[in-house]
Design an enzyme around this catalytic site. Structure first.
Site, PDB file in Angstrom:
ATOM      1  N   GLY A  79       0.829  -1.190   0.000  1.00 51.19           N
ATOM      2  CA  GLY A  79       0.000   0.000   0.000  1.00 51.19           C
ATOM      3  C   GLY A  79       0.860   1.235   0.000  1.00 51.19           C
ATOM      4  O   GLY A  79       1.867   1.300   0.707  1.00 51.19           O
ATOM      5  N   GLN A  84       2.965  10.215   0.223  1.00 51.06           N
ATOM      6  CA  GLN A  84       4.182   9.683   0.829  1.00 51.06           C
ATOM      7  C   GLN A  84       5.420   9.834  -0.037  1.00 51.06           C
ATOM      8  O   GLN A  84       6.540   9.683   0.442  1.00 51.06           O
ATOM      9  CB  GLN A  84       3.989   8.209   1.186  1.00 51.06           C
ATOM     10  CG  GLN A  84       2.986   7.986   2.303  1.00 51.06           C
ATOM     11  CD  GLN A  84       2.765   6.520   2.551  1.00 51.06           C
ATOM     12  OE1 GLN A  84       1.899   5.906   1.946  1.00 51.06           O
ATOM     13  NE2 GLN A  84       3.546   5.949   3.444  1.00 51.06           N
ATOM     14  N   CYS A 124       4.104   1.675   9.092  1.00 52.41           N
ATOM     15  CA  CYS A 124       4.045   2.560   7.927  1.00 52.41           C
ATOM     16  C   CYS A 124       5.439   2.795   7.368  1.00 52.41           C
ATOM     17  O   CYS A 124       6.397   2.970   8.133  1.00 52.41           O
ATOM     18  CB  CYS A 124       3.421   3.889   8.359  1.00 52.41           C
ATOM     19  SG  CYS A 124       3.217   5.108   7.051  1.00 52.41           S
ATOM     20  N   LEU A 125       5.550   2.818   6.058  1.00 56.80           N
ATOM     21  CA  LEU A 125       6.840   3.082   5.429  1.00 56.80           C
ATOM     22  C   LEU A 125       7.357   4.463   5.801  1.00 56.80           C
ATOM     23  O   LEU A 125       8.563   4.702   5.809  1.00 56.80           O
ATOM     24  CB  LEU A 125       6.722   2.975   3.904  1.00 56.80           C
ATOM     25  CG  LEU A 125       6.630   1.569   3.326  1.00 56.80           C
ATOM     26  CD1 LEU A 125       6.401   1.627   1.830  1.00 56.80           C
ATOM     27  CD2 LEU A 125       7.866   0.763   3.642  1.00 56.80           C
ATOM     28  N   HIS A 166      -6.113   3.421   6.001  1.00 52.85           N
ATOM     29  CA  HIS A 166      -4.755   3.873   6.314  1.00 52.85           C
ATOM     30  C   HIS A 166      -4.202   4.753   5.195  1.00 52.85           C
ATOM     31  O   HIS A 166      -3.656   5.832   5.447  1.00 52.85           O
ATOM     32  CB  HIS A 166      -3.867   2.644   6.524  1.00 52.85           C
ATOM     33  CG  HIS A 166      -2.439   2.968   6.863  1.00 52.85           C
ATOM     34  ND1 HIS A 166      -1.896   2.718   8.098  1.00 52.85           N
ATOM     35  CD2 HIS A 166      -1.440   3.499   6.116  1.00 52.85           C
ATOM     36  CE1 HIS A 166      -0.618   3.095   8.093  1.00 52.85           C
ATOM     37  NE2 HIS A 166      -0.318   3.564   6.906  1.00 52.85           N
ATOM     38  N   GLU A 167      -4.349   4.288   3.966  1.00 55.51           N
ATOM     39  CA  GLU A 167      -3.784   5.029   2.832  1.00 55.51           C
ATOM     40  C   GLU A 167      -4.550   6.323   2.548  1.00 55.51           C
ATOM     41  O   GLU A 167      -3.950   7.347   2.226  1.00 55.51           O
ATOM     42  CB  GLU A 167      -3.767   4.139   1.587  1.00 55.51           C
ATOM     43  CG  GLU A 167      -2.983   2.854   1.726  1.00 55.51           C
ATOM     44  CD  GLU A 167      -1.548   3.076   2.164  1.00 55.51           C
ATOM     45  OE1 GLU A 167      -0.984   2.179   2.807  1.00 55.51           O
ATOM     46  OE2 GLU A 167      -0.983   4.160   1.867  1.00 55.51           O
ATOM     47  N   HIS A 170      -3.481   9.231   4.594  1.00 54.64           N
ATOM     48  CA  HIS A 170      -2.294   9.938   4.096  1.00 54.64           C
ATOM     49  C   HIS A 170      -2.683  11.097   3.180  1.00 54.64           C
ATOM     50  O   HIS A 170      -2.062  12.163   3.208  1.00 54.64           O
ATOM     51  CB  HIS A 170      -1.380   8.983   3.337  1.00 54.64           C
ATOM     52  CG  HIS A 170      -0.482   8.167   4.219  1.00 54.64           C
ATOM     53  ND1 HIS A 170       0.456   8.722   5.058  1.00 54.64           N
ATOM     54  CD2 HIS A 170      -0.390   6.830   4.383  1.00 54.64           C
ATOM     55  CE1 HIS A 170       1.107   7.768   5.704  1.00 54.64           C
ATOM     56  NE2 HIS A 170       0.615   6.604   5.310  1.00 54.64           N
TER      57      HIS A 170
END
Length: 199
Positions: A79, A84, A124-125, A166-167, A170
């Site tokens: 994802g 990001q 999370c990245l 979650h995405e 962002h």
């Protein structure tokens, strides 16, 4: 974005398993000139910027989608939101399949319905090597444009539903650590700032 673990907790969003399929996909993307983008890390203020709707799903947007996919698979992940990688447009890519062969692209996505509740451990990245439990809706209905510009409606549950939430957070400038206490947020910030200085 969550990392795969032996227990398959729920860290399956931004970090996927780096298997043969992801290697092949990454090789394919690089061969055809697609780019591996730099992922912003918390507390970078650019992660707080609100993403704007995509006006036209044209060739430019296709390039962004391809670059997001390469970056997601190369992380490795399942994802990634455009925010990001410092692209502030409402574009998200997701692939929760075990073989990393079922990419989903959500453009201008909007959650129209939520139900149920589930607590999952997220990572999370943009917040590397940190995991925490977060409450999310267990089921969501989302309206979006696919990468062809076609209007779609998706009813998602479980992992996919949480990953979508979650995405999409962002794109609103929100990170999963925002759901934590001020004390925990401060600890995460200090940890990542220290790690950045030591590089």
């Amino acid at each position: 974005q969550f990392r795969r673990t032996k227990k398959k907790r729920f860290l399956l969003s931004a970090y996927g398993g780096y298997n043969k399929a992801s290697l092949i996909i990454s090789f394919f993307f690089r061969t055809f000139g697609m780019a591996l983008l730099t992922i912003l890390r918390y507390p970078d203020t650019r992660l707080r910027k609100q993403a704007k709707p995509v006006e036209y799903v044209d060739d430019r947007v296709q390039v962004i989608i391809n670059d997001l996919l390469e970056t997601m698979y190369g992380a490795p992940g399942i994802g990634l939101a455009a925010t990001q990688v410092n692209i502030h447009e409402q574009i998200v890519v997701i692939d929760i399949s075990e073989e990393n062969d079922s990419p989903l692209c959500l453009i201008n996505a909007k959650i129209t319905k939520k139900s149920g509740s589930v607590e999952t451990e997220e990572g999370c990245l943009s917040v590397p090597e940190y995991f925490a439990k977060v409450d999310r809706a267990e089921n969501v209905t989302v309206e979006y444009l696919d990468r062809e510009g076609q209007s779609c409606v998706l009813e998602a549950t479980g992992l996919l539903a949480v990953c979508i939430q979650h995405e999409l957070d962002h794109l609103k400038g929100k990170i999963f650590v925002d759901y934590l206490s001020s004390l925990k947020q401060s600890r995460v910030r200090k940890k990542l700032e220290k790690a950045a200085k030591n590089k």
